[in-house]
Design an enzyme around this catalytic site. Structure first.
Site, PDB file in Angstrom:
ATOM      1  N   CYS A 168       5.137  -0.263  -3.003  1.00 18.95           N
ATOM      2  CA  CYS A 168       6.103  -0.080  -1.902  1.00 18.95           C
ATOM      3  C   CYS A 168       7.204   0.870  -2.354  1.00 18.95           C
ATOM      4  O   CYS A 168       7.876   1.484  -1.536  1.00 18.95           O
ATOM      5  CB  CYS A 168       6.686  -1.411  -1.439  1.00 18.95           C
ATOM      6  SG  CYS A 168       8.043  -2.039  -2.436  1.00 18.95           S
ATOM      7  N   CYS A 205       5.138  -5.966  -6.204  1.00 19.51           N
ATOM      8  CA  CYS A 205       3.901  -5.329  -5.730  1.00 19.51           C
ATOM      9  C   CYS A 205       2.852  -5.121  -6.803  1.00 19.51           C
ATOM     10  O   CYS A 205       1.673  -5.332  -6.564  1.00 19.51           O
ATOM     11  CB  CYS A 205       4.210  -3.958  -5.149  1.00 19.51           C
ATOM     12  SG  CYS A 205       5.288  -3.954  -3.726  1.00 19.51           S
ATOM     13  N   GLU A1289      -5.279  -9.615  -0.014  1.00 21.08           N
ATOM     14  CA  GLU A1289      -4.911 -11.007  -0.250  1.00 21.08           C
ATOM     15  C   GLU A1289      -5.787 -11.765  -1.247  1.00 21.08           C
ATOM     16  O   GLU A1289      -5.278 -12.572  -2.020  1.00 21.08           O
ATOM     17  CB  GLU A1289      -4.901 -11.758   1.086  1.00 21.08           C
ATOM     18  CG  GLU A1289      -3.797 -11.275   1.997  1.00 21.08           C
ATOM     19  CD  GLU A1289      -3.772 -12.013   3.314  1.00 21.08           C
ATOM     20  OE1 GLU A1289      -4.855 -12.234   3.878  1.00 21.08           O
ATOM     21  OE2 GLU A1289      -2.688 -12.371   3.774  1.00 21.08           O
TER      22      GLU A1289
HETATM   23  S1  FES Z   1       6.542  -1.279  -6.026  1.00 20.26           S
HETATM   24 FE1  FES Z   1       7.170  -2.704  -4.506  1.00 20.26          FE
HETATM   25  S2  FES Z   1       8.574  -3.930  -5.587  1.00 20.26           S
HETATM   26 FE2  FES Z   1       7.775  -2.633  -7.126  1.00 20.26          FE
END
Ligand code: FES
Ligand SMILES: Cc1cc2nc3c(=O)[nH]c(=O)nc-3n(C[C@H](O)[C@H](O)[C@H](O)COP(=O)(O)OP(=O)(O)OC[C@H]3O[C@@H](n4cnc5c(N)ncnc54)[C@H](O)[C@@H]3O)c2cc1C
Ligand code: FES
Length: 1345
Positions: A168, A205, A1289
């Protein structure tokens, strides 16, 4: 106490007194020039001048990426550097999330003069803690100062991109800055140092492996596969020059600021007087005393790192009138390394590490290396760099229950503190005495630590906590013994046994200390005597937030025993001796193994996210980064503090009196035509939930009102001032067992799933088991906060930008609350900084609240929900408790399974998880002809629980896997053998009656077993367990089937070819949450159209273009949007085919497009993917995971040694991205199954673990040391998209294997005392729970011979 004082007269001006009417004023910055005030009296209008008594500055100056900034009393003294950088837009790449030092997304580096080394030093700090006014003289570097895609990436940014370290991307700038700081300090960093210092920034992530790999490429001892180019120090320093925009080595000297140098600036006193308070920066002890003399009776606070408020909010600088920055007080930096070690109060925790590292081999400082190890797991890297040991002790003094690591270290070696008061009177005391010292008007000057002669002194310190890094201790302990090793370890003098975490009063185990004097610790009877004395003198307090008192007592005793085993090693049997050591962690290594089909490229091509360089450089904008609209206001929610009550009164007068507050909004402000219900009718039907409570309180955290103010910090501060009183207050239900006991069931639960006759089958079975197991909740912990910006349009509508995973729902919520048509509202989403299910339905509430605020004040309003409010107000993962009965034959073949599953739904039965109840997963990978699965939703006083990555699937599969483990244990068979016996094969039916085709699980398990040498690994574990009494290992293999549900999901996609150059725009209904959807969309589009990926762009999703699309979630969005794009491309190709044929030969794409345009061929195509399968699942994803864990039986702390996963991803569309999803999902699963725990106040129902101090998602060292991920090769999915399978998931669920590995280690521990009977291990398998299950008994705490 000794006294030795000096005092010098020295005052700062505080209030200016009018010589005519004697009215007092705060001098303002604009009244000041060259130290002269010219002031017009606000009372009588008299104009007068006066000169200040000292040469102080009334503003601070510093540089950010080479640009000089000056800040004075136009800023509130409580302003953090992060606030300043983001409000002034000096750095939008620097993010904020928790704003309390705990998440680390706000790291920047600061270069400042270090009085200890007397040179400039540079390191990473948390910009949310560092105060703006504390930055005087600092050179600050942010992510923007390193590189960007236009001018070129910095080498650290490049490496992060190369290693897929950004998903992200919300944490990426901080990860880069952490490494930048590390390399500035030490360009010859080692792999171990990288691992140790990457405890600062949480990444939800990636699972960290990719980030660590990127950073380890800089290590001098990097393994061959990671070895980066040797990086020149100048390359590291290659920031972008402000003037040229190109890389420059060294720092830009901004013209016109010749006196800007760190050392110059830090030496100058500062006094800033603002409307909200004053900031002092004295530069000597006498100046500091003078300020204290003047303000000791005021509401003042000293400031060094300003990190203390991360633990105790009352220390927030906004709560003080006078803030005194002590960073420039030279006398507080003393370092004397003589026969007494003197450490000034301003030494940071990192300074202490550096100093003790120097002394690690000095026999006169036998505690040095223990201190280094302990300090390295105290707080996190950025905090250690900026915070002082003295500040830590002050927290301990104010909160006796705080298990301060610094207190333990200093008290263990009987450090003496020197304190001075405002009159210069000095005194000394021990750390324990210090806890009772009245510190008003006083300052800690230094600590004096002893050195020792001889070899008998043995000092060890210990810390056991919920997370291996950056976590407060359950118990921390220090032992300082003078032992005669030649005399059976005679204790020569009174030892020191310091314990924290037992109760607020206990510092020393005084009875045990007294007992041991002149006793031979090597004598087993003495050891037993000491253990029982210790046991009897420990009376642990009970706090709802703390672990169980019996665990803490047991842990404290175990730590003492651990110490004894270590220092009296020669007395201990070899099997016992290893109990004296901690868990050994080696740097993480790993492999990724997948294949690709080059004939299909760019499909199946391993490639990076299209946006990776933009993410790694902080260039991409998240919602919080957008420029403020003119007149934009901010909103904060007032939430209930009771869980079951009726509102009596609401008084917002104090909040409204705060300067900058514009409005307080309640339910009565909802406009005519609107409704007080944020649950969209189109999604939730008749189920309603009030946007703002009109009286009834159903859970602690329920929204009651909204405060609107000029700044987010003002709105948040004012919201806390709204007084709400309650009546009819009831004890809330906040746990499953109470809900079951009180029969708090919802009417009309989902129907059971029945297949065959499970009861009869079990009754007829030769083997029967029954039991229960539970699994807890989980906070999604997206780093980007929940955020919405609403702007009323000039024609009565509302423009909404929000962090939603489901545009339609947010749109409906806003329209419904305001009584607008849905077409009056526009919702747009560009990307999310993580979501994990938390931004599906829960965003509807945030969007609705923000829209109401914007409507009422008629201006743009931004609502950023802080982490504490988020964790209290919004739903999280549903916790479950299962009871089961199972029958099998004697070999373990299942005959019947009955599961009754209780789900804690919160106060309503409606959200994502409740719909999961009637779906799949509870069979996991196992065939059984007879099933009865009965869901029983429970009503509790919590927000309605909601989706969290792998909702429903993670707990259900875990329950079935627990059952299989139970069955194997009761049959005394190898669990894997029993599992293999029951694996599905193609053609068998699942409990819902769906025939499973293309089943690969048998093959996967067989292949994994071979890959990992299963039998040898089991043998090695058994050998280890035989050789070690207090360390145990466990190994578990978990097969998994994860049903992927496409049914009921609808997404639209549009492919638009631009006639001018043949480039292509795509708009789809999914949301980029970091999973790489847009990269895969571009790959698929390029593959279908046969054009280069570089011609294709994906546009942001919006309610206009992508109306009627489903939520991004459930692993399926990428696949379904890809179907839409494929079909759209095929429509376009069909339309263009005749033109292409007519053009003869093989026209270029651009020519073909241009010709189609001339012929008026429609170059835009759309497709709606509308999937309706007869059964819930469309296909299944299969995997097998082997985990190996090592357990410290004495403490319960465990470490994951190795993880091997074989995962069936079909023909992965992009294996590089998909393996990243697997690793990241697995890491989030580790948090769920092992460590993330939510605790509630039993009286009010409030979440107690709200915030980063008490809620601990995994950090790098929680991951296995050896991680191997492999995709099943050459197995395309015949019913997937272009042969692929979903990946978002399922990997999360595989982390349950780690819980079972730990469980097997516990079984081995229990076998030592013949207690190896079956036990249930519910998730999360926290350290305290695991230790309690080992059934340790102090009678077995012996030398073993
Ligand atoms: S890349 Fe999403 S929190 Fe680290
Ligand atoms: C995310 C996070 C994780 C942490 N983890 C741990 C942990 O694992 N273990 C642990 O023990 N602690 C931990 N801490 C606590 C941390 O060590 C303290 O917050 C820090 O040491 C305080 O130092 P500071 O310079 O930031 O103090 P500040 O926040 O600036 O000040 C704190 C208090 O100390 C007072 N003060 C500061 N210096 C002096 C002085 N010389 N004389 C008198 N009063 C003074 C101030 O007036 C104030 O009341 C953690 C903190 C955070 C934010
Ligand atoms: S925002 Fe600074 S640590 Fe979380």
């Amino acid at each position: 106490m000794s006294k030795n004082g000096t005092h010098k007269d020295w005052t700062y001006p505080s209030m200016v007194v009018c010589p005519v009417c004697a009215a007092s004023h705060l001098p303002r910055k604009d009244n000041l020039a060259n130290g002269v005030y010219a002031c017009t009296c606000v009372n009588c209008g008299h104009f007068f001048k006066f000169r200040t008594v000292q040469n102080f500055k009334s503003s601070v100056s510093f540089t950010i990426n080479g640009t000089q900034y000056t800040a004075g009393n136009e800023y509130n003294p409580a302003t953090s550097l992060n606030d300043f950088m983001r409000l002034s837009r000096a750095s939008m790449g620097t993010k904020g999330s928790c704003y309390e030092g705990g998440c680390g997304v706000c790291l920047v580096t600061v270069k400042l003069y270090d009085p200890v080394s007397q040179q400039n030093v540079e390191y990473a700090v948390n910009s949310c803690c560092l105060q703006l006014f504390a930055c005087d003289g600092f050179e600050i570097t942010t992510i923007e100062g390193l590189g960007n895609p236009r001018k070129g990436l910095h080498v650290i940014q490049e490496r992060l991109v190369e290693h897929d370290g950004a998903q992200c991307g919300y944490c990426s700038p901080a990860q880069v800055m952490n490494m930048y700081g590390l390399l500035q300090k030490n360009p010859t960093v080692t792999v171990q140092q990288v691992e140790d210092e990457f405890d600062a920034t949480i990444c939800r992530c990636t699972g960290y492996r990719s980030i660590l790999d990127a950073m380890k490429t800089f290590a001098v001892d990097a393994p061959q596969n990671l070895k980066g180019k040797v990086v020149d120090i100048e390359d590291l320093d290659a920031k972008l020059c402000k003037k040229t925009g190109k890389s420059c080595s060294g720092h830009c000297k901004t013209t016109g600021h010749s006196d800007h140098s760190c050392s110059n600036q830090i030496a100058k006193p500062v006094h800033i007087v603002g409307a909200n308070g004053q900031w002092f920066k004295p530069t000597s002890l006498s100046e500091l005393q003078a300020v204290l003399l003047q303000y000791a009776n005021n509401n003042y606070r000293l400031v060094f790192g300003n990190t203390g408020f991360g633990l105790y909010q009352e220390l927030g600088p906004w709560n003080f009138d006078i803030l005194i920055d002590i960073r420039a007080v030279q006398e507080l930096y003393t370092v004397k390394l003589g026969s007494t070690i003197v450490l000034g109060a301003n030494l940071s925790l990192q300074n202490l590490i550096d100093i003790f590292e120097q002394k690690a081999t000095d026999p006169s400082v036998p505690y040095a290396s223990a201190f280094v190890q302990h300090l390295k797991i105290t707080a996190q890297h950025g905090i250690r760099n900026m915070s002082s040991w003295a500040g830590n002790l002050m927290l301990k003094r104010a909160h006796l229950e705080f298990p301060s690591d610094i207190f333990v270290l200093l008290e263990t070696v009987s450090a003496q503190l020197t304190i001075v008061d405002a009159n210069g009177v000095q005194s000394t005391c021990s750390c324990a005495e210090f806890l009772n010292v009245d510190m008003k008007g006083k300052v800690i000057i230094s600590a004096s630590l002893p050195t020792y002669s001889g070899t008998g002194v043995q000092v060890r310190t210990y810390k056991t906590s919920s997370r291996l890094q950056a976590s407060q201790a359950f118990i921390n302990a220090g032992f300082n013994f003078n032992l005669d090793a030649n005399n059976n370890f005679l204790v020569k003098s009174r030892p020191s046994i310091v314990l924290q975490g037992i109760n607020s009063a206990l510092t020393h185990a005084v009875q045990t200390e007294a007992f041991l004097v002149n006793k031979a610790l090597g004598d087993p009877a003495v050891l037993q005597g000491a253990l029982s004395t210790l046991s009897s003198e420990l009376t642990p307090d009970t706090f709802p937030l703390w672990t169980d008192p019996s665990y803490r007592r047991s842990l404290a005793i175990s730590l003492f025993y651990k110490f004894v085993l270590d220092v009296c090693q020669s007395k201990a049997d070899a099997r016992y001796a290893s109990g004296g050591q901690g868990l050994v962690r080696t740097p993480m290594v790993g492999t990724q193994d997948y294949d690709t089909d080059q004939t299909k490229w760019p499909l199946t091509e391993p490639m990076k996210k299209i946006t990776a360089p933009y993410l790694a450089t902080g260039v991409v904008q998240y919602l919080d980064d957008l420029p403020l609209a003119p007149g934009e206001l901010c909103a904060s929610v007032v939430i209930s503090t009771e869980g079951s009550a009726t509102i009596d009164t609401v008084d917002a007068s104090a909040a409204l009196a705060v300067p900058g507050v514009v409005a307080f909004i309640q339910a009565s402000d909802i406009p005519a035509g609107g409704v007080n219900n944020w649950r969209p009718y189109g999604i939730f039907g008749d189920f309603k939930e009030e946007l703002l409570s009109t009286g009834t309180i159903l859970y602690a955290g329920q929204p009651i009102g909204i405060v609107v103010a000029d700044l987010q910090t003002t709105a948040d501060t004012a919201a806390a001032l709204v007084k709400v009183t309650y009546k009819n207050v009831q004890i809330p239900i906040v746990d499953i067992q109470t809900a079951i006991k009180q029969k708090s069931f919802f009417p009309n639960p989902p129907p059971p799933v029945v297949s065959g006759n499970a009861a009869a089958a079990i009754a007829a079975s030769p083997k029967k088991i029954s039991g229960s197991v539970g699994c807890g909740s989980q906070y999604q912990f997206h780093l980007e906060p929940q955020l919405t910006i609403c702007t009323p349009t000039d024609v009565g509508g509302m423009k909404v930008k929000t962090t939603t995973q489901w545009i339609d729902g947010s749109l409906e919520s806003v329209a419904q609350v305001l009584g607008l048509q849905q077409s009056d509202v526009t919702v747009e989403v560009e990307r999310l900084g993580g979501a994990f299910g938390g931004k599906i339905t829960q965003n509807f509430l945030v969007s609705g609240l923000c829209a109401l605020a914007a409507y009422v004040v008629g201006r743009t309003v931004k609502m950023r929900v802080d982490i504490h409010t988020n964790m209290k107000m919004l739903g999280k993962r549903t916790p479950y408790y299962a009871e089961y009965q199972v029958g099998s034959d004697v070999t373990g073949k299942l005959t019947g399974v009955i599961i009754t599953l209780y789900g804690d739904e919160g106060w309503g039965l409606t959200d994502v998880e409740s719909s999961m109840f009637v779906q799949d997963w509870f069979d996991n990978a196992y065939y059984c002809p007879n099933w009865l699965f009965t869901p029983i939703p429970l009503k509790t006083n919590k927000p309605v629980n909601t989706g969290c990555r792998a909702p429903g699937s993670a707990p259900f599969i875990f329950v079935m896997e627990s059952i299989m483990e139970h069955l194997a244990k009761s049959l005394q068979l190898d669990p894997l053998a029993v599992k293999q016996l029951n694996l599905y094969t193609s053609g068998q039916k699942d409990p819902a009656g769906m025939v499973l085709n293309y089943v690969t699980i048998g093959e996967i398990v067989t292949q994994l077993k071979a890959d990992i040498n299963y039998n040898q690994r089991i043998q090695a574990v058994n050998d280890f367990n035989k050789a070690n009494r207090w360390k145990k290992r466990g190994l578990a293999v978990m097969p998994m089937r994860f049903a992927i549900m496409w049914s009921g999901s609808q997404f639209n996609s549009h492919v638009i070819i631009h006639h001018g150059d043949g480039s292509v725009s795509v708009a789809h209904g999914g949301i980029d949450v970091g999973q790489g959807i847009n990269t895969k969309i571009i790959q698929v589009c390029a593959y279908e159209l046969g054009i280069p990926m570089s011609k294709i762009r994906v546009k942001k999703s919006s309610s206009t273009i992508n109306a009627n699309s489903y939520t991004t979630g459930g692993s399926i969005t990428t696949e379904l949007c890809c179907i839409g794009v494929i079909e759209s491309c095929r429509i376009l190709k069909d339309r263009m085919a005749p033109v292409k044929a007519a053009m003869g030969g093989n026209p270029s794409w651009e020519d073909l497009v241009a010709r189609c345009y001339q012929l008026m061929v429609n170059l835009t195509a759309s497709y709606v993917t509308h999937q309706n399968d007869p059964f819930a699942a469309h296909y299944s994803s299969y995997s097998a995971t082997c985990a190996e864990a090592e357990l410290d039986v004495l403490t319960g702390q465990y470490q994951l040694r190795q993880l091997d996963m074989l995962y069936d991803c079909g023909d992965s569309m992009n294996p590089e991205l998909d393996i990243g999803q697997v690793e990241g999902g697995f890491a989030m699963g580790l948090g769920y199954f092992l460590q993330e725990d939510l605790k509630y106040d039993p009286k009010t129902g409030e979440v107690l673990t709200a915030g980063t101090w008490d809620y601990k998602p995994p950090l790098p060292k929680d991951l296995p040391m050896n991680l191997n991920f492999k995709f099943l090769k050459k197995t395309p999915n015949p019913i997937g998209v272009l042969g692929s399978k979903a990946v978002g998931e399922p990997p999360l669920v595989t982390a349950a294997a780690c819980l079972f590995a730990i469980k097997h280690a516990v079984e081995a521990a229990r076998a030592e005392t013949a207690q190896d009977t079956f036990f249930s291990l519910s998730a999360p398998a926290t350290v305290d729970k695991v230790q309690a299950l080992c059934l340790n008994n102090i009678s077995s705490y012996t030398y073993g011979k």
